[in-house]
Scaffold this motif. Structure first.
Motif, short mmCIF file in Angstrom:
data_model
loop_
_atom_site.label_atom_id
_atom_site.label_comp_id
_atom_site.label_asym_id
_atom_site.label_seq_id
_atom_site.Cartn_x
_atom_site.Cartn_y
_atom_site.Cartn_z
N PRO A 89 -3.55 -8.96 -1.35
CA PRO A 89 -4.18 -7.62 -1.40
C PRO A 89 -4.59 -7.14 0.00
N ALA A 90 -4.61 -5.83 0.16
CA ALA A 90 -5.03 -5.16 1.42
C ALA A 90 -4.12 -5.46 2.60
N LYS A 116 0.74 -2.88 1.25
CA LYS A 116 1.94 -2.78 0.41
C LYS A 116 2.11 -1.37 -0.16
N PHE A 153 0.78 1.39 0.99
CA PHE A 153 1.01 2.27 2.13
C PHE A 153 2.51 2.29 2.48
N CYS A 164 -0.19 -10.79 6.88
CA CYS A 164 -1.15 -10.41 7.94
C CYS A 164 -2.32 -11.40 7.93
N ASN A 183 -8.98 -2.40 6.46
CA ASN A 183 -8.20 -1.89 5.32
C ASN A 183 -9.07 -1.81 4.07
N VAL A 226 -9.65 1.82 2.27
CA VAL A 226 -9.06 2.24 0.99
C VAL A 226 -9.55 1.49 -0.24
N PHE A 277 -13.93 -7.81 -3.20
CA PHE A 277 -12.51 -7.72 -2.86
C PHE A 277 -12.07 -8.95 -2.04
N ALA A 317 -4.15 6.77 5.37
CA ALA A 317 -3.58 5.65 4.60
C ALA A 317 -2.58 6.11 3.55
#
Ligand SMILES: Nc1ncnc2c1ncn2[C@@H]1O[C@H](COP(=O)(O)OP(=O)(O)OP(=O)(O)O)[C@@H](O)[C@H]1O
Length: 450
Positions: free
Chosen positions: A22-23, A26, A28, A133, A142, A146, A165, A402
């Protein structure tokens, strides 16, 4: 018959299977690919599994829902991806889709094998696209950009949402298997490492896939703005003529003089580069701007062929069939010996690619070219883009975000003729009652004055 800007896509069906924790951008990347391909007339659609999961009842799950040991959560997520894939297959078969993007974490080999098998059974070429990443600061940014405002955390305090998150990411990390050049050597895949600092490309099959790879390799996420302006009012504009290479009118020169101040007000001290066409009216417009300048042939105005230098009234009289044909399908219509909007989009493709690579750019160009560039950033459908009103003496500021682009219009307080031609008339100017008003309004927001 369909028209394509990339050869041999008629029989092609590609599923881009996103992979990543996550974050990692993807969604984007998925949305950008869809926008880029749609702009090139390639039918593309994103299937976001998160929204299927929300529809399936898990609208505001906390991190425990994503724990691999949570059987109930696992089942809801499996159902969501199954529904998304089902819709994707229907889209391919019933709507002649060309490129689908399966936007999900697809974090285990088992899940990826499942998607692979379904694709193969349905004659769809799977291409895996991983965003990997480990830049902790970027991930936190990120999340705050978002994720804390996502529907999953509606009404939740941003600090609480961030902590949750991060726990969600940890749960995914327990089972995450990144793409690997050894284990996954038989797959078609692209792996973006820390945005595109390093890129691993494996087993690319088709030209279209290589275009997608090239595109994603050129993306960056540094904050920046793009400014767009038409040239100042030209002598031909005043004479209602199209095409040519005329000089600016006195009011056009006034705009050129005022432009540096308008740009500075909007851009501040940032260092930007100015791109113009090779035609004299854009260069005259940019002449006082104190920045590095580059000329691009690709930014020249749509070539009106045999109609170059004529007024619309003369075209209607001399070539009535062409005049009507253009109104009927302005995007596809090609002037005899000249170009269509589609032709302009094709020659602008390298400009878009370069714009994706660059940071702050000011483009001084022409009405049709500007419509095409604006359509790319704002996702304006093909049938609408040639009808957008882009007035003279107005600076447009685009700020990519974003999941979209923010637009500001800045009007220089210098009068100019209207070069806007509505459907069904050869007269210039805009009337508010016209059916094309819907299209024109695409660019209308509350303009700021300079
Ligand atoms: N290649 C990249 N690597 C890391 N971050 C990126 C990358 N590309 C875009 N971003 C950033 O990611 C953010 C958007 O995250 P996005 O929602 O797309 O993540 P996601 O991987 O889809 O997450 P989720 O799995 O929760 O849906 C934006 O702030 C964007 O700047």
């Amino acid at each position: 018959m369909g028209f394509y800007t990339v050869s041999n896509v008629e029989d092609m069906r590609i599923c881009v299977v996103m992979v990543g924790l996550p974050a990692r951008g993807k969604s984007f990347i998925s949305q950008k690919i869809v926008r880029y391909l749609s702009w090139l007339s390639i039918k593309a659609k994103c299937f976001n599994v998160g929204s299927y999961r929300r529809k399936a009842g898990a609208a505001h799950p906390n991190a425990d829902f994503f724990d691999p040991c949570n059987k109930e959560g696992f089942q809801v997520r499996q159902n969501a991806v199954t529904e998304a894939v089902k819709d994707m297959m229907t889209w391919f078969s019933e709507e002649n889709g060309v490129v689908a993007i399966l936007d999900a974490t697809n974090s285990t080999r088992e899940r990826r094998q499942w998607v692979l098998k379904l694709c193969r059974e349905n004659a769809i070429e799977p291409m895996f696209l991983e965003s990997w990443c480990d830049d902790k600061e970027l991930i936190l940014r990120n999340i705050s950009d978002v994720k804390t405002s996502s529907p999953d955390y509606e009404g939740v305090d941003p600090d609480v949402a961030t902590k949750d998150f991060l726990r969600r990411i940890s749960n995914y990390e327990k089972v995450y298997e990144p793409l690997d050049s050894d284990c996954d050597k038989d797959l078609t895949f692209v792996k973006l490492i820390n945005v595109a600092q390093e890129v691993i490309v494996n087993g690319i099959q088709s030209y279209l896939e290589s275009r997608v790879v090239f595109y994603v390799m050129n993306l960056h996420i540094r904050p920046r703005c793009i400014w767009l302006s038409r040239h100042g009012e030209s002598v031909y504009n005043v004479e209602k003529k199209i095409g040519g290479d005329s000089s600016l009118s006195p009011r056009g020169f006034q705009y050129a003089e005022k432009l540096p101040e308008i740009v500075r007000k909007s851009a501040g001290d940032v260092n930007l580069t100015v791109w113009t066409s090779t035609l004299c009216r854009t260069q005259q417009t940019a002449q006082h701007l104190p920045y590095k300048q580059l000329q691009w042939k690709a930014l020249d105005e749509l070539d009106a062929g045999v109609c170059d230098g004529m007024t619309y009234e003369e075209i209607e009289e001399k070539y009535p069939e062409d005049f009507k044909a253009r109104d009927d399908d302005k995007y596809e219509y090609r002037y005899p010996g000249g170009e269509s909007y589609r032709d302009v989009v094709i020659r602008l493709e390298p400009i878009i690619m370069e714009l994706e690579r660059q940071e702050n750019i000011l483009i001084v160009t022409h009405q049709a070219v500007l419509r095409c560039i604006y359509a790319y950033f704002m996702n304006v459908p093909q049938e609408e883009s040639p009808w957008m009103s882009i007035p003279l003496h107005t600076l447009i500021r685009l700020e990519p975000r974003a999941y979209g682009t923010e637009v500001t219009r800045i009007k220089a307080d210098i009068p100019a003729v209207s070069t806007y031609k509505e459907k069904g008339t050869s007269k210039l100017g805009e009337s508010s009652s016209d059916v094309t008003a819907k299209f024109r309004n695409l660019l209308n927001g509350a303009p700021q004055s300079a």
